[in-house]
Design an enzyme around this catalytic site. Structure first.
Site, PDB file in Angstrom:
ATOM      1  N   PRO A  65     -11.993  66.313  17.072  1.00 54.22           N
ATOM      2  CA  PRO A  65     -11.275  65.085  17.390  1.00 54.22           C
ATOM      3  C   PRO A  65     -12.013  63.887  16.786  1.00 54.22           C
ATOM      4  O   PRO A  65     -13.242  63.886  16.727  1.00 54.22           O
ATOM      5  CB  PRO A  65     -11.292  65.040  18.920  1.00 54.22           C
ATOM      6  CG  PRO A  65     -12.363  65.972  19.336  1.00 54.22           C
ATOM      7  CD  PRO A  65     -12.544  66.977  18.250  1.00 54.22           C
ATOM      8  N   HIS A  66     -11.254  62.921  16.296  1.00 52.40           N
ATOM      9  CA  HIS A  66     -11.900  61.782  15.657  1.00 52.40           C
ATOM     10  C   HIS A  66     -11.018  60.550  15.734  1.00 52.40           C
ATOM     11  O   HIS A  66      -9.824  60.648  16.036  1.00 52.40           O
ATOM     12  CB  HIS A  66     -12.224  62.102  14.199  1.00 52.40           C
ATOM     13  CG  HIS A  66     -11.031  62.572  13.418  1.00 52.40           C
ATOM     14  ND1 HIS A  66     -10.616  63.890  13.437  1.00 52.40           N
ATOM     15  CD2 HIS A  66     -10.171  61.920  12.623  1.00 52.40           C
ATOM     16  CE1 HIS A  66      -9.547  64.014  12.675  1.00 52.40           C
ATOM     17  NE2 HIS A  66      -9.254  62.831  12.174  1.00 52.40           N
ATOM     18  N   GLY A  67     -11.602  59.408  15.460  1.00 52.43           N
ATOM     19  CA  GLY A  67     -10.836  58.174  15.492  1.00 52.43           C
ATOM     20  C   GLY A  67     -11.731  56.977  15.291  1.00 52.43           C
ATOM     21  O   GLY A  67     -12.950  57.111  15.107  1.00 52.43           O
TER      22      GLY A  67
ATOM     23  N   TYR B 511      -7.257  57.184   8.367  1.00 55.26           N
ATOM     24  CA  TYR B 511      -8.316  57.584   7.443  1.00 55.26           C
ATOM     25  C   TYR B 511      -8.749  56.480   6.480  1.00 55.26           C
ATOM     26  O   TYR B 511      -9.468  56.730   5.526  1.00 55.26           O
ATOM     27  CB  TYR B 511      -7.884  58.841   6.672  1.00 55.26           C
ATOM     28  CG  TYR B 511      -7.778  60.009   7.614  1.00 55.26           C
ATOM     29  CD1 TYR B 511      -8.935  60.598   8.120  1.00 55.26           C
ATOM     30  CD2 TYR B 511      -6.558  60.465   8.048  1.00 55.26           C
ATOM     31  CE1 TYR B 511      -8.852  61.634   9.028  1.00 55.26           C
ATOM     32  CE2 TYR B 511      -6.468  61.506   8.955  1.00 55.26           C
ATOM     33  CZ  TYR B 511      -7.621  62.090   9.447  1.00 55.26           C
ATOM     34  OH  TYR B 511      -7.553  63.102  10.350  1.00 55.26           O
TER      35      TYR B 511
END
Lengths: 157, 622
Positions: A65-67, B511
């Site tokens: 998970p990332h952000g 991103y």
């Protein structure tokens, strides 16, 4: 991009007990908030928003998970080995037991992508996964993760 | 007797030059050099200041051969333009080919006026001569570089370069008449002249196109004469239109467009005949133009010509592109690329021969300047077009699949085309185990036996299959029979997956990728469907700034999952572990010579590819 730049020994959870994806993200957000001083809700919301685009479960029991939560000023990583595998809506349908949380500032751009790629690459090494899944010792886990990074830069590994 | 010897030597000389030109195409693609430049150089070498030392200054012959070649090339351009494939690109291309040509001609003309000390109309003439781009040069180079462009850019460049030739020809003929007549007597006369050229050209083109189509479909000629009839028809149309004071070039392009987009009997042989005819025209025209020029004269105009070339490349064309394409919301990177591929070619040199023929004052100045501009453009832009496509992100991550398709004409049949493919391992047709409902197997060649589909059963690797399919869907079959390269040889670092409904804007925000405003609301699924119009294949890739999108779970040409490859920083690095002393020594050497080695590897790869490409092209033609 060295993993030691974003992962500290305190940010390794050797046996996190959760019952599902949402709870896992909540717990991870809480730990991340404690270590970074950010707002827990902010982190959780950011992660949830990213999961809505598609699960960050990349298969083989791994999720990343990332952000980019507001106010974070550096790349921040948090690793958790789960006590019990949970359903993470991963593409391959396999339950997830290893989670690497990666938070990045809005300005990180290319560094964010590089860090994500690096984490993903390390967690795809069968050898690394085997060693991680064989231990519950936080120091050992930290060592495996950070050394694995060094090792992948050597030819032939 | 002696005159026969002379004629035979002439024949030997001419065919020898063409042969050298053809063979040199192999060498040219190896170096990525613009092929047309090579033809030009061969002509110059054979010419008056070169080793051949042949004095050739027959502008009448040049004009004759040049207009014949251009008529055939333009007709062929129309023939190959799929109206359905260029929808959405026609309007910007048309604006660029008309308004853009006028802007480029005007700006460049202004500079020419200043540096060459000419009258306004004469300056404008120089500008018009170099105002049109050369389609053949651009597309040959892009293909040689193994590139596939984004659909809209590709279609736009195709239509633009085909339609701006008539526009430039038109301007030049007009200006030559005006200068010859001692200036414009009135604005009305000028407008009348322009309108007459355009209206007669368009009308004759439409009429001629339908007439050719009708004749080919109704009259049964002995086999082999259909393509010839079409070419002869096109040239006749050109000459008739020009005699009636219309734009003959516009007429043949439109006629080609009509013939190419209507059901036409024997279309496959017509196309392949035109393919060869167009090549021959390009070679002959460039060789002749190379022969015609006197390099010594060229050098005497080098400095002003260089100034004009630099202005045209860096200011004239970009300004025209920006003014014309901004209303159509083309992203900056695409405009940059379109500006850069404003390659000049034979048309410019040919146009410069017109004032010479009309014996205008300063005619040799125009000719030499135009020639020089073409040389600079081919060298500077021609050589860098591939890297320009990559660096502006206009190129797709994947080139189109290369398949060896055989086309067979079905006499009297317009709704179906017969095509043959070798069945290769890892092709989607083997994967999905069947044909789409609109395609039908006719016969299968297995080892030495010719089998009906019933006898053959399922297709096997090594078979050669012949299929019936509607002509407009044949391209889709290509994808089915191409070997699937998928993600082979590419480490997929950090692959996240998304549904096809995720919007590009959302991905971009997550991103930190920059995408243009006009595509922010587009979904990734539709991006793939738009980009790969012949149907998306498993593993098709689109580069999106630093990341790459990959189509997964493709069903019936629609991707169900889009994967994201974050970077490829070590994807292409093959690691060798040295074990023996010899290997260690080699490894050390290789490490020292890495840059050289990389260049060598690249060179070898390109050489192999170009050879393979040339072989398969030859095979396809034979």
């Amino acid at each position: 991009m060295a993993l030691t730049d974003l992962l500290s020994p305190e940010a390794v959870l050797p046996a996190l007990k959760v019952n599902g994806k949402k709870q896992a993200l909540q717990e991870l957000s809480a730990h991340a908030a404690r270590l970074t001083g950010l707002d827990e809700r902010d982190i959780f919301e950011t992660l949830l928003q990213r999961e809505r685009l598609g699960s960050t479960g990349i298969g083989d029991g791994i999720a990343i998970p990332h952000g980019k939560p507001a106010k974070i000023d550096r790349l921040f990583g948090l690793f958790a080995r789960l006590e019990r595998p949970i359903d993470f809506e991963a593409l391959d349908g396999q339950p997830v037991d290893l989670i690497f949380l990666l938070l990045a500032p809005e300005s990180a751009g290319a560094d964010h992508l590089k860090a994500l790629a690096r984490v993903a690459r390390i967690l795809r090494e069968p050898d690394v996964l085997e060693r991680i899944r064989a231990t519950r010792d936080p120091a050992a886990l930290f060592a495996i993760l950070t050394q694995a990074q060094a090792a992948t830069q050597q030819p032939g590994d | 007797m002696t005159s026969i010897v002379v004629l035979n030597s002439l024949l030997l000389f001419g065919s020898g030059l063409v042969l050298i030109g053809i063979v040199s195409s192999l060498v040219a693609s190896r170096f990525g050099a613009p092929l047309l430049l090579v033809f030009l150089a061969i002509g110059m070498l054979a010419g008056v200041d070169g080793i051949g030392g042949i004095p050739f200054s027959d502008f009448r012959a040049t004009y004759l051969v040049g207009s014949l070649s251009l008529a055939i090339i333009l007709f062929d351009g129309g023939l190959r333009t799929r109206v359905s494939g260029v929808r959405g690109a026609v309007a910007p291309a048309a604006v660029l080919a008309t308004v853009g040509v006028v802007i480029t001609a005007g700006l460049t003309g202004l500079v020419a006026m200043l540096v060459l000390d000419l009258a306004p109309l004469e300056g404008l003439l120089v500008g018009s001569v170099v105002a049109s781009t050369d389609a053949a040069a651009v597309f040959f180079l892009l293909r040689a570089g193994g590139l596939q462009l984004k659909r809209r850019v590709n279609a736009m460049l195709e239509v633009e370069s085909a339609t701006n030739d008539p526009a430039a020809v038109f301007l030049v003929v007009l200006l030559v008449q005006l200068i010859g007549a001692g200036g414009v007597s009135s604005t009305t006369e000028f407008v009348n002249l322009v309108l007459r050229q355009a209206i007669v050209g368009i009308t004759a083109g439409v009429a001629g196109g339908f007439a050719i189509t009708f004749a080919v479909n109704r009259i049964t000629f002995p086999s082999g004469l259909h393509p010839l009839f079409v070419v002869a028809g096109a040239v006749t149309l050109y000459a008739m239109t020009a005699l009636a004071d219309g734009s003959g070039f516009l007429a043949v392009y439109i006629a080609g467009l009509i013939v190419g987009n209507r059901p036409v009997r024997a279309f496959a042989p017509i196309l392949s005949f035109h393919n060869a005819a167009t090549w021959l025209c390009q070679i002959v025209m460039f060789l002749m133009l190379g022969l015609l020029v006197t390099p010594a004269d060229l050098l005497s105009h080098a400095i002003p010509a260089l100034a004009i070339a630099i202005f045209l490349i860096f200011i004239g064309r970009p300004v025209a592109v920006w003014l014309c394409l901004t209303p159509f919301r083309f992203p900056v990177r695409e405009k940059l690329f379109v500006s850069w591929v404003g390659l000049r070619g034979a048309v410019s040199i040919f146009l410069a021969a017109i004032p010479m023929l009309s014996q205008l004052p300063n005619a040799e100045v125009y000719f030499n300047v135009a020639f020089f501009v073409v040389l600079v453009s081919l060298l500077l832009q021609g050589w860098t077009v591939t890297s320009a496509a990559r660096s502006t992100g206009v190129a797709l991550a994947d080139p189109a699949p290369e398949v060896s398709r055989v086309e067979i004409d079905l006499p009297g049949q317009l709704d179906y085309e017969m095509v043959g493919y070798p069945i290769v391992a890892d092709s989607p047709v083997m994967g999905r185990g069947g044909l789409p409902p609109w395609a039908r197997a006719v016969l299968i060649v297995r080892r030495n036996a010719v089998l009906t589909p019933e006898e053959a059963g399922a297709l096997r690797v090594g078979d050669y299959g012949y299929f019936l399919a509607p002509p407009q869907r044949v391209n889709r079959l290509d994808r089915l029979f191409a070997p699937f390269e998928g993600h082979q040889g590419r480490a997929s670092a950090g692959v996240f997956s998304f549904g096809p409904d995720v919007r590009l804007g959302e991905l971009a925000a997550t991103y930190g990728i920059t995408v243009d405003d006009d595509v922010k609301d587009q979904t990734v699924g539709s991006l793939f469907i738009d980009t790969f119009e012949e149907g998306v294949r498993e593993g098709d890739r689109i580069a999106l700034g630093p990341v790459t999108l990959v189509a997964r779970g493709v069903h019936d040409g629609v991707p169900h999952t889009i994967s994201l490859i974050l970077d490829s920083e070590d994807a292409d690095v093959a690691v060798v572990v040295p074990t023996t002393a010899m290997e260690r020594l080699m490894a050390a050497l290789v490490a020292r010579l890495t840059p050289l080695q990389a260049r060598l590897a690249d060179g070898t790869r390109r050489l192999t590819e170009s050879l393979r490409g040339a072989v398969s092209r030859w095979r396809a033609r034979l």
